[in-house]
Enzyme design. Structure first.
Site, PDB file in Angstrom:
ATOM      1  NE  ARG A 103      50.056 100.318  90.642  1.00 16.09           N
ATOM      2  CZ  ARG A 103      51.099 100.840  91.268  1.00 16.09           C
ATOM      3  NH1 ARG A 103      51.234 102.156  91.347  1.00 16.09           N
ATOM      4  NH2 ARG A 103      51.984 100.077  91.848  1.00 16.09           N
ATOM      5  CB  THR A 107      50.539 101.137  81.366  1.00 16.23           C
ATOM      6  OG1 THR A 107      49.412 100.591  82.084  1.00 16.23           O
ATOM      7  CG2 THR A 107      50.730 100.373  80.051  1.00 16.23           C
ATOM      8  CG  ASP A 199      49.935  94.206  96.217  1.00 14.80           C
ATOM      9  OD1 ASP A 199      50.122  94.227  95.003  1.00 14.80           O
ATOM     10  OD2 ASP A 199      48.779  94.139  96.728  1.00 14.80           O
ATOM     11  CG  ASP A 202      49.606  90.489  96.631  1.00 19.64           C
ATOM     12  OD1 ASP A 202      48.550  90.032  96.162  1.00 19.64           O
ATOM     13  OD2 ASP A 202      50.615  90.721  95.944  1.00 19.64           O
TER      14      ASP A 202
HETATM   15  C1  PRP Z   1      46.559  98.879  94.375  1.00 23.16           C
HETATM   16  C2  PRP Z   1      45.821  99.758  95.355  1.00 23.16           C
HETATM   17  C3  PRP Z   1      45.202 100.800  94.453  1.00 23.16           C
HETATM   18  C4  PRP Z   1      46.265 100.971  93.400  1.00 23.16           C
HETATM   19  C5  PRP Z   1      47.011 102.241  93.701  1.00 23.16           C
HETATM   20  O1  PRP Z   1      45.694  98.023  93.730  1.00 23.16           O
HETATM   21  O2  PRP Z   1      44.892  99.064  96.120  1.00 23.16           O
HETATM   22  O3  PRP Z   1      43.970 100.395  93.896  1.00 23.16           O
HETATM   23  O4  PRP Z   1      47.132  99.839  93.477  1.00 23.16           O
HETATM   24  O5  PRP Z   1      47.890 102.555  92.713  1.00 23.16           O
HETATM   25  P1  PRP Z   1      47.757 103.881  91.819  1.00 23.16           P
HETATM   26  O6  PRP Z   1      47.509 104.999  92.751  1.00 23.16           O
HETATM   27  O7  PRP Z   1      49.100 103.968  91.143  1.00 23.16           O
HETATM   28  O8  PRP Z   1      46.643 103.660  90.829  1.00 23.16           O
HETATM   29  P2  PRP Z   1      46.213  96.881  92.714  1.00 23.16           P
HETATM   30  O9  PRP Z   1      46.327  97.420  91.325  1.00 23.16           O
HETATM   31  O10 PRP Z   1      47.458  96.246  93.266  1.00 23.16           O
HETATM   32  O11 PRP Z   1      44.999  95.888  92.675  1.00 23.16           O
HETATM   33  P3  PRP Z   1      44.565  94.769  93.731  1.00 23.16           P
HETATM   34  O12 PRP Z   1      44.025  95.474  94.951  1.00 23.16           O
HETATM   35  O13 PRP Z   1      43.501  94.038  93.017  1.00 23.16           O
HETATM   36  O14 PRP Z   1      45.759  93.933  94.072  1.00 23.16           O
HETATM   37  N1  URA Z   2      49.576  99.522  95.344  1.00 20.91           N
HETATM   38  C1  URA Z   2      49.959  98.939  96.518  1.00 20.91           C
HETATM   39  O1  URA Z   2      49.292  98.022  97.006  1.00 20.91           O
HETATM   40  N2  URA Z   2      51.072  99.397  97.118  1.00 20.91           N
HETATM   41  C2  URA Z   2      51.822 100.393  96.621  1.00 20.91           C
HETATM   42  O2  URA Z   2      52.834 100.767  97.235  1.00 20.91           O
HETATM   43  C3  URA Z   2      51.419 100.974  95.400  1.00 20.91           C
HETATM   44  C4  URA Z   2      50.281 100.531  94.800  1.00 20.91           C
END
Ligand code: PRP
Ligand code: URA
Length: 208
Positions: A103, A107, A199, A202
């Site tokens: 994400r 944006t 997160d 993380d």
């Molecule tokens: C997180 C989560 C989803 C997304 C959700 O991933 O695992 O994929 O955010 O958010 P949304 O519903 O607003 O799209 P992230 O972008 O943090 O990626 P990562 O798992 O690689 O850290």
């Molecule tokens: N992605 C995450 O990992 N946590 C949130 O709360 C939103 C998006």
């Protein structure tokens, strides 16, 4: 309109509080993701079709059942990986097709960086796995890619959702049932789910 199933099983609710806690370390966090995901997987596959299969027990021939659908697990990288492990242990015959999305912090729109979906339709049921359904953008895009790959039936399993994400996903994919452990209060100004768990990627992988 797609159905939204939120599990109220007491053991799952109990584990969810530990998952949310800020001081739960990554090894325990991963175990909790595993355990909660497996419960949700059983719920999401409750009505999958079965076919008869002959079985010889030590005593007699009888008729057993086996799944009559090819299940594909589609974890969204990174955070969906721990969920996929749990479900693959529950159904070792499932195939796993990875999609990489992150994400964009400015944006909040999903950016696709990896797509290993099959060129030809091979899954009868594709289940998209992502612990967090926040704005819904990532899940909506992952499901669009899965449908584009010709998957006839799609479901979504997440751990925690914001109401905004549920509404967006239902509007974009009204045929995709949603299975969750919780629907929280709201998204904050940074697009994080409140109260949420922070997160999910993380916290699973110790990269905070
Ligand atoms: C997180 C989560 C989803 C997304 C959700 O991933 O695992 O994929 O955010 O958010 P949304 O519903 O607003 O799209 P992230 O972008 O943090 O990626 P990562 O798992 O690689 O850290
Ligand atoms: N992605 C995450 O990992 N946590 C949130 O709360 C939103 C998006």
């Amino acid at each position: 309109m797609a159905a939204v199933h939120v599990s109220t099983h007491p053991l799952l609710v109990h584990k969810l509080a530990k998952l949310r806690a800020h001081d739960t370390p990554p090894p325990i966090f991963r175990e909790l993701v595993y355990e909660i995901s497996q419960v949700l997987f059983y719920e999401a596959t409750r009505a999958v079709p079965l076919r008869d299969v002959p079985v010889r027990t030590p005593l007699v021939e009888c008729v057993g059942k086996e799944l009559d659908v090819k299940v594909g697990l589609v974890p969204v990288l990174r955070a969906g990986l721990g969920m996929a492990n749990a479900m693959l242990d529950a159904l070792p015959e499932a195939a796993v097709w990875h999609i990489g999305l992150y994400r964009d912090h400015a944006t909040l729109k999903p950016v696709t960086y990896y797509n290993k979906l099959p060129a030809q339709p091979v899954m009868g049921l594709g289940i998209v796995l992502d612990p967090m359904l926040a704005t819904g953008g990532s899940a909506i895009e992952a499901i669009r890619l899965l449908k584009q790959a010709g998957t006839p039936q799609v479901r979504f399993i997440g751990l925690i959702a914001a109401p905004e994400g549920v509404a967006a996903l239902q509007a974009a994919h009204p045929d995709v049932d949603i299975y969750l452990a919780a629907v929280d209060s709201h998204l904050n100004e940074l697009g994080y789910i409140v109260p949420g768990l922070g997160d999910a990627g993380d916290r699973q992988f110790g990269t905070t």
